[in-house]
Motif scaffolding. Structure first.
Motif, PDB file in Angstrom:
ATOM      1  N   SER A   1      -7.594   4.771  -9.959  1.00  0.00           N
ATOM      2  CA  SER A   1      -7.203   6.167 -10.183  1.00  0.00           C
ATOM      3  C   SER A   1      -8.118   6.818 -11.203  1.00  0.00           C
ATOM      4  O   SER A   1      -8.534   6.167 -12.157  1.00  0.00           O
TER       5      SER A   1
ATOM      6  N   GLN B   1       1.507   7.005  -6.390  1.00  0.00           N
ATOM      7  CA  GLN B   1       0.342   7.793  -6.806  1.00  0.00           C
ATOM      8  C   GLN B   1       0.370   9.198  -6.205  1.00  0.00           C
ATOM      9  O   GLN B   1      -0.641   9.872  -6.185  1.00  0.00           O
TER      10      GLN B   1
ATOM     11  N   GLU C   1       2.078   1.872  -3.494  1.00  0.00           N
ATOM     12  CA  GLU C   1       1.047   2.492  -4.351  1.00  0.00           C
ATOM     13  C   GLU C   1       0.836   3.947  -3.945  1.00  0.00           C
ATOM     14  O   GLU C   1       0.741   4.821  -4.795  1.00  0.00           O
ATOM     15  N   MET C   2       0.762   4.207  -2.629  1.00  0.00           N
ATOM     16  CA  MET C   2       0.527   5.587  -2.205  1.00  0.00           C
ATOM     17  C   MET C   2       1.649   6.497  -2.684  1.00  0.00           C
ATOM     18  O   MET C   2       1.417   7.584  -3.192  1.00  0.00           O
TER      19      MET C   2
ATOM     20  N   THR D   1      -7.056   1.197 -13.282  1.00  0.00           N
ATOM     21  CA  THR D   1      -7.136   0.393 -12.053  1.00  0.00           C
ATOM     22  C   THR D   1      -5.984  -0.589 -11.994  1.00  0.00           C
ATOM     23  O   THR D   1      -5.391  -0.930 -13.014  1.00  0.00           O
TER      24      THR D   1
ATOM     25  N   GLU E   1       0.833  -1.202   0.000  1.00  0.00           N
ATOM     26  CA  GLU E   1       0.000   0.000   0.000  1.00  0.00           C
ATOM     27  C   GLU E   1       0.869   1.255   0.000  1.00  0.00           C
ATOM     28  O   GLU E   1       0.582   2.235  -0.691  1.00  0.00           O
TER      29      GLU E   1
ATOM     30  N   ILE F   1      -4.855  -3.202  -6.358  1.00  0.00           N
ATOM     31  CA  ILE F   1      -5.161  -2.564  -5.073  1.00  0.00           C
ATOM     32  C   ILE F   1      -5.359  -1.048  -5.202  1.00  0.00           C
ATOM     33  O   ILE F   1      -5.235  -0.320  -4.246  1.00  0.00           O
ATOM     34  N   LYS F   2      -5.686  -0.563  -6.404  1.00  0.00           N
ATOM     35  CA  LYS F   2      -5.946   0.881  -6.524  1.00  0.00           C
ATOM     36  C   LYS F   2      -6.873   1.229  -7.683  1.00  0.00           C
ATOM     37  O   LYS F   2      -6.962   0.485  -8.662  1.00  0.00           O
TER      38      LYS F   2
ATOM     39  N   VAL G   1     -10.155   0.517   2.171  1.00  0.00           N
ATOM     40  CA  VAL G   1      -9.288   1.517   1.537  1.00  0.00           C
ATOM     41  C   VAL G   1      -8.423   2.108   2.638  1.00  0.00           C
ATOM     42  O   VAL G   1      -8.931   2.483   3.697  1.00  0.00           O
TER      43      VAL G   1
ATOM     44  N   ILE H   1      -6.524   3.632  -2.535  1.00  0.00           N
ATOM     45  CA  ILE H   1      -5.606   2.501  -2.427  1.00  0.00           C
ATOM     46  C   ILE H   1      -5.953   1.634  -1.224  1.00  0.00           C
ATOM     47  O   ILE H   1      -6.224   2.154  -0.139  1.00  0.00           O
TER      48      ILE H   1
ATOM     49  N   SER I   1      -6.316   8.958  -6.501  1.00  0.00           N
ATOM     50  CA  SER I   1      -6.345   7.491  -6.407  1.00  0.00           C
ATOM     51  C   SER I   1      -6.820   7.050  -5.037  1.00  0.00           C
ATOM     52  O   SER I   1      -6.515   7.698  -4.032  1.00  0.00           O
TER      53      SER I   1
END
Ligand code: ADP
Ligand code: ASP
Ligand code: MG
Length: 408
Positions: A384, A208, A204-205, A378, A201, A381-382, A254, A348, A346
């Protein structure tokens, strides 16, 4: 001896009072007995100023010289912190990237670390209890013996790479917030601090747009299983730990909502709709090292033609336009439209893997605020979406509420 890597970002070393404060924090950890390596960023604002100097002289400057200039902010803070530590009676010395060396590839401006030689640091830990103060962000390309830099926010990656090389117990990233939040706390006042977040996560964070950690630092932490903690350099309290999924007890659907302003949208109108068209467009962009993110291909009104819309980083916009214009004859598009006034928002969460309806809730929440979605993408796990820049704050806050993330 346990080994600890401590990294201090730009705001944490923004002036001499703060550098003295950092020296106190390092001294406390040293007094407890650990071997300490410290990574420092440049004083806040300095790297921006250096980049402005370079682009003022030449917007598309030789990247080797760009690196020679923009790496210099970290030289100042590493020396100052070593002196501040010595003032407190703590043995310390500064190290520049080339002195270690932190060996990188030759991708100037965003080089990747290949290896870090830590033998000498270890010897000094053992023999002198010396604290190593490393200038973050810097590397050395061995072939031409040139200084490299690791990309914006790259000191995070210096820190995690060093922690991996030293097999450190933990890598503490000290910054101006007290941890990783469910969203950027400067924009979403009701964002909540997370005690723990998974590597996936966090990755991704970061990628993004949550700039609290550089994406590559999270990749590296994940690969080498470095325990990373994000915490405040101004308050003495635990921060957020980045950990494996099985260390998280309660999994939210989320865990974060992020945004990135570093986006530009390109639309090529009316390109011939035939096999190979995407390859013809994106091949030359890849060759020019332009990173393309979201892509949609529409059915165009005209028979046999289509519109292609995609996003690139703002910094790559001019290069993208010039590559596409150079290939205009071959691509045969009617018009090229560029729009830098967009943001990517996004949501996540690893919980998405096992739950349906996450994207729908996002679309619904945006629709209720009258926010138009321009592009969607997509992954596991996300989700956007690309929206007009003026709606960034509204979208972020609405989504934060819609997924039940608001603090009480
Ligand atoms: P440093 O100079 O210490 O490296 P950065 O400015 O790079 O600090 O990163 C810290 C900033 O990241 C915070 O001030 C905050 O505004 C921003 N940020 C964005 N998203 C998040 C998030 N989800 N959690 C915490 N901080 C975030
Ligand atoms: N000083 C560099 C930057 O501002 C590296 C860092 O702070 O991590 O991007
Ligand atoms: Mg940073």
């Amino acid at each position: 001896m346990p080994c600890l890597v401590m990294k201090f970002g730009g705001t944490s070393v923004a002036d001499l009072a703060r550098i003295r404060n950092v020296a106190q924090t390092v001294k406390r950890a040293h007094d407890e007995g650990a071997d300490i390596a410290v990574i420092v960023s440049a004083m806040s604002g300095v790297t921006n100023q250096l980049i402005d100097y370079v682009s003022d002289i030449a917007p598309l400057a030789d990247l080797r010289e760009y690196d020679a200039v923009v790496s210099s902010g970290e030289q100042v803070t590493s020396g100052l912190l070593a002196i501040a530590l010595q003032n407190l009676g703590v043995p310390a010395r500064s190290w520049l990237g080339w002195q270690i060396p932190v060996v990188t590839d030759d991708a100037h401006g965003s080089a990747r670390i290949q290896r870090i030689d830590v033998d000498e640091l270890r010897r000094r830990f053992e023999e002198e209890r010396q604290v190593a103060v490393l200038a973050g962000f810097q590397g050395l390309e061995l072939g031409r013996k040139r200084i490299t830099t690791l990309g914006r926010g790259g000191s995070d990656t210096s820190a995690v790479a060093l922690a991996a090389a030293l097999e450190a117990e933990r890598c503490d990233i000290y910054t101006d917030v007290d941890g990783v939040y469910t969203s950027d706390p400067r924009i979403v006042p009701r964002a909540r601090k997370l005690d723990r977040i998974t590597y996936e996560e966090m990755l991704e964070m970061a990628s993004q747009g949550a700039k609290v950690l550089q994406t590559r630092s999270v990749e590296m932490a994940m690969k080498h299983r470095v325990r990373v903690q994000v915490l405040s350099s101004f308050e003495d309290k635990p921060g957020t730990l980045v950990v494996d999924e099985d260390e998280i007890v309660e999994q939210a659907l989320v865990s974060g909502v992020t945004y990135s302003r570093d986006e530009a949208k390109i639309t090529l109108q009316s390109v011939p709709d035939r096999p190979g068209v995407a390859a013809a467009i994106f091949g030359p962009l890849a060759d020019a090292a332009v990173n393309v993110d979201m892509i949609v291909q529409n059915i165009s009104a005209e028979n046999g033609h289509t519109d292609m819309t995609f996003t690139v980083g703002n910094a790559d916009l001019q290069r993208t336009i010039s590559v596409l214009e150079k290939n205009r004859d071959q691509l045969a598009y009617r018009e090229l439209k560029a729009d830098p006034n967009v943001v990517k928002v996004s949501v996540i969460g690893v919980g998405m893997r096992s739950h349906a309806g996450v994207a729908q809730r996002m679309f619904q929440a945006l629709a209720e605020k009258g926010i138009n979605i321009q592009v969607i993408s997509t992954s596991e796990i996300k989700v956007s979406v690309l929206i007009a820049a003026e709606y960034a704050e509204l979208a972020l806050r609405s989504l934060h509420t819609a997924y039940g993330l608001d603090s009480a």
